[in-house]
Design a protein around this motif. Structure first.
Motif, PDB file in Angstrom:
ATOM      1  N   GLN A 135      18.292  19.807  12.237  1.00 36.41           N
ATOM      2  CA  GLN A 135      18.018  20.655  10.981  1.00 36.41           C
ATOM      3  C   GLN A 135      16.688  20.310  10.493  1.00 36.41           C
ATOM      4  N   LEU A 136      16.411  19.061  10.384  1.00 36.11           N
ATOM      5  CA  LEU A 136      15.023  18.565  10.098  1.00 36.11           C
ATOM      6  C   LEU A 136      13.699  19.309  11.123  1.00 36.11           C
ATOM      7  N   LEU A 137      13.923  19.211  12.452  1.00 37.20           N
ATOM      8  CA  LEU A 137      13.101  20.000  13.270  1.00 37.20           C
ATOM      9  C   LEU A 137      13.240  21.341  13.024  1.00 37.20           C
ATOM     10  N   GLN A 138      14.195  22.057  12.716  1.00 36.14           N
ATOM     11  CA  GLN A 138      14.458  23.325  12.406  1.00 36.14           C
ATOM     12  C   GLN A 138      13.509  23.814  11.126  1.00 36.14           C
ATOM     13  N   ARG A 139      13.767  22.811  10.117  1.00 31.50           N
ATOM     14  CA  ARG A 139      13.043  23.169   8.744  1.00 31.50           C
ATOM     15  C   ARG A 139      11.500  22.995   8.998  1.00 31.50           C
ATOM     16  N   ARG A 140      10.971  21.773   9.871  1.00 30.95           N
ATOM     17  CA  ARG A 140       9.561  21.431   9.660  1.00 30.95           C
ATOM     18  C   ARG A 140       9.160  22.113  10.600  1.00 30.95           C
ATOM     19  N   TYR A 141       9.371  22.773  11.766  1.00 26.10           N
ATOM     20  CA  TYR A 141       8.571  23.164  13.039  1.00 26.10           C
ATOM     21  C   TYR A 141       9.009  24.855  12.885  1.00 26.10           C
ATOM     22  N   ALA A 142       9.780  25.182  12.172  1.00 24.14           N
ATOM     23  CA  ALA A 142      10.214  26.691  12.087  1.00 24.14           C
ATOM     24  C   ALA A 142       9.162  27.441  12.026  1.00 24.14           C
ATOM     25  N   GLY A 143       8.785  28.512  13.184  1.00 24.37           N
ATOM     26  CA  GLY A 143       7.888  29.182  13.204  1.00 24.37           C
ATOM     27  C   GLY A 143       6.338  28.739  13.824  1.00 24.37           C
ATOM     28  N   GLN A 144       6.327  27.310  14.163  1.00 23.18           N
ATOM     29  CA  GLN A 144       5.177  26.446  14.738  1.00 23.18           C
ATOM     30  C   GLN A 144       5.311  26.766  16.219  1.00 23.18           C
ATOM     31  N   LEU A 145       6.583  26.835  16.549  1.00 21.08           N
ATOM     32  CA  LEU A 145       6.837  26.737  18.193  1.00 21.08           C
ATOM     33  C   LEU A 145       7.199  28.043  18.540  1.00 21.08           C
ATOM     34  N   ASP A 146       7.104  28.194  20.031  1.00 24.41           N
ATOM     35  CA  ASP A 146       7.523  29.547  20.326  1.00 24.41           C
ATOM     36  C   ASP A 146       8.946  30.230  19.772  1.00 24.41           C
ATOM     37  N   GLU A 147       9.188  31.227  20.108  1.00 23.28           N
ATOM     38  CA  GLU A 147      10.636  31.916  19.964  1.00 23.28           C
ATOM     39  C   GLU A 147      11.893  31.193  20.613  1.00 23.28           C
ATOM     40  N   ARG A 148      11.418  30.796  21.993  1.00 26.42           N
ATOM     41  CA  ARG A 148      12.416  30.315  22.581  1.00 26.42           C
ATOM     42  C   ARG A 148      12.682  28.822  22.032  1.00 26.42           C
ATOM     43  N   ALA A 149      11.933  27.970  21.641  1.00 26.88           N
ATOM     44  CA  ALA A 149      11.942  26.589  21.144  1.00 26.88           C
ATOM     45  C   ALA A 149      12.675  26.826  19.810  1.00 26.88           C
ATOM     46  N   ASP A 150      12.667  27.777  18.968  1.00 25.81           N
ATOM     47  CA  ASP A 150      13.319  28.155  17.793  1.00 25.81           C
ATOM     48  C   ASP A 150      14.708  28.158  18.245  1.00 25.81           C
ATOM     49  N   GLN A 151      15.065  29.184  19.310  1.00 23.61           N
ATOM     50  CA  GLN A 151      16.307  29.292  19.421  1.00 23.61           C
ATOM     51  C   GLN A 151      17.096  28.118  20.198  1.00 23.61           C
ATOM     52  N   TYR A 152      16.290  27.209  20.812  1.00 25.47           N
ATOM     53  CA  TYR A 152      17.055  25.937  21.285  1.00 25.47           C
ATOM     54  C   TYR A 152      17.488  24.850  20.268  1.00 25.47           C
ATOM     55  N   ILE A 153      16.582  25.026  19.147  1.00 22.60           N
ATOM     56  CA  ILE A 153      16.745  24.249  18.046  1.00 22.60           C
ATOM     57  C   ILE A 153      18.089  24.638  17.439  1.00 22.60           C
ATOM     58  N   ALA A 154      18.186  26.154  17.253  1.00 23.11           N
ATOM     59  CA  ALA A 154      19.296  26.863  16.546  1.00 23.11           C
ATOM     60  C   ALA A 154      20.540  26.281  17.498  1.00 23.11           C
ATOM     61  N   PHE A 155      20.219  26.498  18.649  1.00 19.67           N
ATOM     62  CA  PHE A 155      21.771  26.061  19.429  1.00 19.67           C
ATOM     63  C   PHE A 155      22.083  24.664  19.170  1.00 19.67           C
ATOM     64  N   ALA A 156      21.178  23.735  19.250  1.00 26.00           N
ATOM     65  CA  ALA A 156      21.488  22.381  19.170  1.00 26.00           C
ATOM     66  C   ALA A 156      22.261  22.099  17.557  1.00 26.00           C
ATOM     67  N   VAL A 157      21.290  22.669  16.635  1.00 19.41           N
ATOM     68  CA  VAL A 157      22.171  22.584  15.171  1.00 19.41           C
ATOM     69  C   VAL A 157      23.488  23.065  15.109  1.00 19.41           C
ATOM     70  N   ASP A 158      23.717  24.251  15.891  1.00 21.08           N
ATOM     71  CA  ASP A 158      25.265  25.074  15.691  1.00 21.08           C
ATOM     72  C   ASP A 158      26.113  24.119  16.540  1.00 21.08           C
ATOM     73  N   GLY A 159      25.499  23.683  17.721  1.00 23.15           N
ATOM     74  CA  GLY A 159      26.528  22.775  18.535  1.00 23.15           C
ATOM     75  C   GLY A 159      27.033  21.510  17.805  1.00 23.15           C
ATOM     76  N   ALA A 160      25.975  20.765  17.013  1.00 19.81           N
ATOM     77  CA  ALA A 160      26.439  19.735  16.497  1.00 19.81           C
ATOM     78  C   ALA A 160      27.290  19.906  15.354  1.00 19.81           C
ATOM     79  N   GLN A 161      27.165  21.084  14.558  1.00 17.25           N
ATOM     80  CA  GLN A 161      28.026  21.426  13.455  1.00 17.25           C
ATOM     81  C   GLN A 161      29.341  21.928  14.088  1.00 17.25           C
ATOM     82  N   ARG A 162      29.456  22.598  14.949  1.00 14.75           N
ATOM     83  CA  ARG A 162      30.632  22.903  15.746  1.00 14.75           C
ATOM     84  C   ARG A 162      31.445  21.687  16.222  1.00 14.75           C
ATOM     85  N   MET A 163      30.714  20.663  16.641  1.00 11.11           N
ATOM     86  CA  MET A 163      31.331  19.227  17.132  1.00 11.11           C
ATOM     87  C   MET A 163      31.882  18.600  15.802  1.00 11.11           C
ATOM     88  N   GLN A 164      30.794  18.703  14.763  1.00 10.82           N
ATOM     89  CA  GLN A 164      31.683  18.054  13.651  1.00 10.82           C
ATOM     90  C   GLN A 164      32.968  18.510  13.093  1.00 10.82           C
TER      91      GLN A 164
END
Length: 564
Positions: free
Chosen positions: A317-346
């Motif tokens: 989530q820290l990566l998502q907030r700090r680097y949102a829009g600074q990386l390409d669209e695919r990197a934002d998507q990968y970070i979103a997948f990671a955040v969603d997976g961690a939340q679902r695992m919790q």
């Protein structure tokens, strides 16, 4: 011995003795019946005839005295009303005489004395009563009093004496009949004693005969059977006494031989069964130990996994907030997948932990008002209901024994599923009701959602089983498994009623309180009259695969994902 040689069986011997006794008892019974009938007739005569005759003779005397007193009173006052007892006494006299004549049909002496009373009473009325009454009517009371003299009093005394004689005669008849009752009663007792003696003598003869031809041979046979029962299966059994006993001894000896042949097989089978039982006991102990280890593993694993998952989720989530829009669209998507997976695992770990705690961490059963529970569920699902424009209603619910947090979790899961699995563009409608069946309450949660196919009615209660993809309907697939475990923990069961026309109907049972009834559900008339509690348009949580959307864990963001 001679009887044995001639072939007298036990049945024949006992039959001969009983036949003789039966003939004697039948003769005595016939005599007793005749005497008893005569005794009954005499008792009827005492109770039905002589006793009423005695009472009616007193009634007759009372009627005559009323007539005499009425005449005297009329002679003194000259008031015609004083003659009313005279007329009433005359009618009573006639009725009483008529009744006594019927009762005295078999007593000529009583009827004769009754006739004497009637004659003297009629003569008194002719010579005294009627002249006095007519004289008073013509000349007044003084003239009537002059006719009442000692001679007229003596004439009425003669009537009274005849009534006394009648009563004495009735007493004589009654005493004679009572003596006859005593005589027939004594004779009946004698006959009963004779019958008892016959039975006693027959019983003594039967006991002696049975001792010689039954008890002794049977005791000898029983002794031999006990030797075999003690383990001497090689002992040969011989019979004595009547032919039946000898045949019985042969049959028992044949049974002994068969038991001896099968005993070895039984011992071998017992050893095999004991071995199988030992194996089953070991497997049961191993299964218990395995289940305990699995519960402990789930509990420990869920706790140990929480910390690294929180760290992964936090940094993602820290990566998502700090680097949102600074990386390409695919990197934002990968970070979103990671955040969603961690939340679902919790959420999955939290649900697994909640599932493992059911029945282990307990606060004890108390009386729980389900009306309060459903109110709490309505408050917990407020945000979800407002978002989905859902409506939650319920009837009057009972008071049961259980754990309030678990029951709240159960209903919250059902309500949340009803909201989540809704039809597009159709506001969810959820209704909770209860009814008493035998000694348990059946609680029903009915909605107008997408429904469940009958072939999946059992599958949805299995942990981690899903009927839809997580993209269509989010969740961990453990919600209805928790519902099932909570219901069974409270001694009930849960199932899907597939007979509804639309939506889904989930039913579960809970044991009723010992004094369950109308008082447990408040005023039953209110429920029958359709009293329903309604909570706005409020959605609830889950058709059955998630529990993170229950009891306030259903975040608004998650609900927005569920409805697209």
């Amino acid at each position: 011995m001679k009887a044995d040689q001639e072939g007298w069986t036990l049945r024949r011997r006992v039959g001969a003795l009983l036949s003789v006794v039966l003939v004697l008892l039948l003769g005595l019974a016939a005599a007793e019946a005749l005497v008893a009938e005569k005794n009954r007739q005499n008792i009827d005569a005492v109770l039905v005839r002589t006793a009423p005759l005695q009472l009616q003779s007193q009634e007759l005397m009372s009627a005559l005295l009323d007539q005499e007193a009425a005449v005297r009173g009329y002679a003194v006052n000259g008031d015609r009303k004083d003659l009313a007892p005279y007329d009433a006494g005359l009618r009573r006299e006639r009725d009483t005489v008529a009744s006594m004549e019927k009762l005295a049909t078999d007593y000529p002496d009583v009827r004769r004395e009754l006739a004497v009373v009637e004659q003297r009473a009629a003569r008194w009325r002719t010579d005294v009563a009627e002249p006095v009454i007519s004289t008073i009517e013509r000349s007044g009371p003084e003239a009537g009093q002059a006719l009442i003299t000692d001679q007229t009093r003596q004439q009425f005394d003669a009537v009274r004496a005849s009534v006394d004689t009648l009563q004495d005669e009735i007493l004589v008849v009654r005493q004679r009949t009572a003596d006859e009752v005593n005589r027939t009663g004594n004779l009946l007792v004698v006959l009963l004693i004779a019958a008892a003696l016959v039975v006693a003598v027959a019983g003594a003869l039967l006991l002696l005969s049975l001792d010689r031809i039954l008890i002794r041979p049977l005791a000898a046979l029983a002794g031999q059977v006990r030797e075999v029962a003690d383990g001497d299966y090689r002992h040969h059994i011989e019979g004595s006494g009547p032919p039946e006993f000898r045949r019985l001894a042969e049959d028992v000896d044949g049974m002994r031989k068969k038991i001896a042949r099968e005993l070895d097989e039984v011992r071998e089978a017992r050893e095999r069964i004991e071995w199988v039982n030992n194996q089953l006991q070991k497997q049961a102990e191993e299964l218990t130990r395995s289940n305990r280890d699995l519960e402990q593993f789930a509990y420990v694993a869920s706790h140990d996994l929480q910390e690294p998952l929180r760290k992964v989720a936090s940094f993602c989530q820290l990566l998502q907030r700090r680097y949102a829009g600074q990386l390409d669209e695919r990197a934002d998507q990968y970070i979103a997948f990671a955040v969603d997976g961690a939340q679902r695992m919790q959420r999955l770990i939290n649900d697994l932990l909640a599932f493992s705690r059911i029945g282990r961490l307990t606060t004890g059963f108390t009386e729980v008002d389900l009306n309060k529970v459903i109110g709490d569920v309505a408050a917990q699902t407020e945000a979800a209901r407002q978002y989905a424009d859902a409506e939650l209603t319920w009837d009057e619910l009972p008071v049961i024994r259980g754990e309030e947090p678990l029951l709240t979790n159960l209903l919250a899961n059902l309500v949340s599923n009803s909201i989540k699995f809704r039809r597009p563009n159709v506001p969810p409608r959820v209704h909770v009701s209860a009814r008493m069946l035998d000694d348990e309450w059946e609680i029903t949660c009915r909605d107008n959602g997408i429904g469940i196919e009958p072939e999946f009615a059992d599958k949805i209660f299995v942990i981690f089983q899903r009927l839809h993809s997580k993209d269509a309907y989010p969740g961990t697939g453990i919600g209805l498994a928790i519902v099932k475990k909570i219901a069974e923990y409270h001694g009930g069961r849960v199932w899907v009623d597939t007979g509804g026309e639309e939506g889904t109907t989930v039913r579960f049972t809970l044991p009723a309180l010992p004094a369950a009834g109308a008082e447990s559900t408040g005023d039953p008339a209110s429920a029958e009259d359709g009293a329903v509690a309604t909570v706005g348009r409020q959605p609830e949580a889950g058709r059955g695969e998630t529990s993170e959307e229950t009891a306030g864990d259903a975040a608004t963001g998650d609900m927005k994902e569920a409805v697209g």
